[in-house]
Design a protein around this motif. Structure first.
Motif, PDB file in Angstrom:
ATOM      1  N   GLU A 128      47.634  36.481  21.509  1.00  0.00           N
ATOM      2  CA  GLU A 128      46.839  37.706  21.357  1.00  0.00           C
ATOM      3  C   GLU A 128      46.748  38.519  22.652  1.00  0.00           C
ATOM      4  O   GLU A 128      46.024  39.502  22.693  1.00  0.00           O
ATOM      5  CB  GLU A 128      45.442  37.355  20.848  1.00  0.00           C
ATOM      6  N   ASN A 180      40.935  51.533  28.018  1.00  0.00           N
ATOM      7  CA  ASN A 180      42.048  52.232  28.665  1.00  0.00           C
ATOM      8  C   ASN A 180      42.321  53.576  28.002  1.00  0.00           C
ATOM      9  O   ASN A 180      42.623  54.567  28.684  1.00  0.00           O
ATOM     10  CB  ASN A 180      43.300  51.361  28.638  1.00  0.00           C
ATOM     11  N   LYS A 205      41.730  38.588  19.752  1.00  0.00           N
ATOM     12  CA  LYS A 205      42.221  39.898  19.309  1.00  0.00           C
ATOM     13  C   LYS A 205      41.179  40.972  19.609  1.00  0.00           C
ATOM     14  O   LYS A 205      41.514  42.080  20.052  1.00  0.00           O
ATOM     15  CB  LYS A 205      42.528  39.864  17.811  1.00  0.00           C
ATOM     16  N   GLY A 206      39.903  40.640  19.393  1.00  0.00           N
ATOM     17  CA  GLY A 206      38.828  41.588  19.652  1.00  0.00           C
ATOM     18  C   GLY A 206      38.765  42.004  21.101  1.00  0.00           C
ATOM     19  O   GLY A 206      38.539  43.183  21.419  1.00  0.00           O
ATOM     20  N   PRO A 222      30.090  43.951  22.749  1.00  0.00           N
ATOM     21  CA  PRO A 222      31.136  44.983  22.717  1.00  0.00           C
ATOM     22  C   PRO A 222      30.568  46.398  22.762  1.00  0.00           C
ATOM     23  O   PRO A 222      31.179  47.293  23.364  1.00  0.00           O
ATOM     24  CB  PRO A 222      31.851  44.701  21.395  1.00  0.00           C
ATOM     25  N   ARG A 277      41.259  41.976  23.287  1.00  0.00           N
ATOM     26  CA  ARG A 277      42.424  42.827  23.568  1.00  0.00           C
ATOM     27  C   ARG A 277      42.192  44.253  23.076  1.00  0.00           C
ATOM     28  O   ARG A 277      42.508  45.228  23.774  1.00  0.00           O
ATOM     29  CB  ARG A 277      43.674  42.239  22.918  1.00  0.00           C
ATOM     30  N   GLU A 278      41.628  44.382  21.892  1.00  0.00           N
ATOM     31  CA  GLU A 278      41.369  45.716  21.347  1.00  0.00           C
ATOM     32  C   GLU A 278      40.326  46.465  22.171  1.00  0.00           C
ATOM     33  O   GLU A 278      40.437  47.682  22.365  1.00  0.00           O
ATOM     34  CB  GLU A 278      40.939  45.595  19.885  1.00  0.00           C
ATOM     35  N   LEU A 279      39.330  45.742  22.682  1.00  0.00           N
ATOM     36  CA  LEU A 279      38.335  46.378  23.553  1.00  0.00           C
ATOM     37  C   LEU A 279      38.979  46.896  24.836  1.00  0.00           C
ATOM     38  O   LEU A 279      38.686  48.004  25.292  1.00  0.00           O
ATOM     39  CB  LEU A 279      37.218  45.387  23.891  1.00  0.00           C
ATOM     40  N   ARG A 280      39.844  46.084  25.424  1.00  0.00           N
ATOM     41  CA  ARG A 280      40.545  46.541  26.633  1.00  0.00           C
ATOM     42  C   ARG A 280      41.361  47.790  26.341  1.00  0.00           C
ATOM     43  O   ARG A 280      41.349  48.759  27.116  1.00  0.00           O
ATOM     44  CB  ARG A 280      41.461  45.445  27.166  1.00  0.00           C
ATOM     45  N   ASP A 281      42.062  47.782  25.213  1.00  0.00           N
ATOM     46  CA  ASP A 281      42.902  48.937  24.879  1.00  0.00           C
ATOM     47  C   ASP A 281      42.050  50.183  24.638  1.00  0.00           C
ATOM     48  O   ASP A 281      42.456  51.299  25.001  1.00  0.00           O
ATOM     49  CB  ASP A 281      43.763  48.618  23.658  1.00  0.00           C
ATOM     50  N   GLU A 282      40.872  50.000  24.056  1.00  0.00           N
ATOM     51  CA  GLU A 282      39.975  51.139  23.833  1.00  0.00           C
ATOM     52  C   GLU A 282      39.450  51.693  25.163  1.00  0.00           C
ATOM     53  O   GLU A 282      39.366  52.915  25.350  1.00  0.00           O
ATOM     54  CB  GLU A 282      38.802  50.713  22.944  1.00  0.00           C
TER      55      GLU A 282
END
Length: 231
Positions: free
Chosen positions: A212, A186, A176-177, A137, A179-184
């Motif tokens: 998720e 973006n 979940k991790g 990550p 998904r959060e990486l993708r959102d970060e």
């Protein structure tokens, strides 16, 4: 259980997972992983209306692609050796396993020669397992930023593989991790276009992955079965 029955069973489980997550079932697409089945079984998958076909080794996929390549959308989902790029480029619309700069450079080079844009998922080792491929990550943002400037590579999303767990619920932090990486990514605006997709979830844990945020699930044994090819 027949293929038709397995498809219906999977469809019902996907719909239930989407309902639990408040998602539209149309947001989740299925890749039928045919790496363990024969050409005839792969043809049957296509005959039953499954469009997306997943293979993880060119040497096993070659004869299937030569026979059926014009019928479906092909996804390369395994670890891709740099010297095999020449074999898969132009045949597999999606590559799910971009995990290092040397591979990105070779994909860009070969895609430029063919004048095409290769759709890729960047593979992330969210779980940290030594046996898994993928960027850490921490490595992801700088890698994404660099390859976003490659004119013949389209980054469409991120991919991960969760550890195999007896209780699929234990895989939730991995999904979940991602998904959060993708959102970060973006939120930081590191790509030409926002990343939409998450390729995550297999036969053992796809429902948790969907809950998720998975947009592509890679289903083999639960969907197409498993058989050793006799060739």
């Amino acid at each position: 259980m027949s293929l038709e029955a397995r498809i219906q069973h999977v469809k019902e489980r996907i719909e239930a997972a989407c309902q639990r997550a408040g998602r539209a079932k149309e947001d989740v697409r299925v890749i039928a992983v045919t790496k363990y089945v024969s050409l005839e079984a792969t043809e049957s998958v296509l005959d039953h209306g499954l469009v997306h076909i997943g293979e993880n080794r060119w040497q096993n996929a070659e004869h299937k692609w030569n026979a059926l390549g014009n019928r479906g959308v092909w996804h390369f989902i395994g670890h891709l050796q740099t010297n095999k790029v020449k074999d898969v480029i132009g045949k597999f619309e999606y590559i799910h396993s971009l995990d290092r700069m040397s591979l990105a450079e070779e994909l860009e080079k070969k895609a430029a020669l063919l004048d095409l844009r290769q759709k890729v998922f960047v593979q992330v080792n969210v779980s940290g397992e030594e046996s898994k491929y993928g960027l850490s990550p921490e490595q992801l943002p700088s890698f994404i930023k660099k390859i976003s400037n490659f004119p013949h590579i389209d980054i469409v999303g991120l991919m991960t593989m969760a550890p195999f767990e007896g209780n699929p619920e234990e895989t939730r932090p991995v999904f979940k991790g991602l998904r959060e990486l993708r959102d970060e990514i973006n939120a930081q605006g590191l790509t030409r276009e926002p990343l939409k997709h998450l390729s995550m979830g297999m036969s053992n844990d796809f429902e948790v992955a969907i809950e998720e945020g998975a947009t592509w699930v890679r289903l083999g044994s639960i969907l197409v079965g498993k058989e050793e090819e006799s060739r």
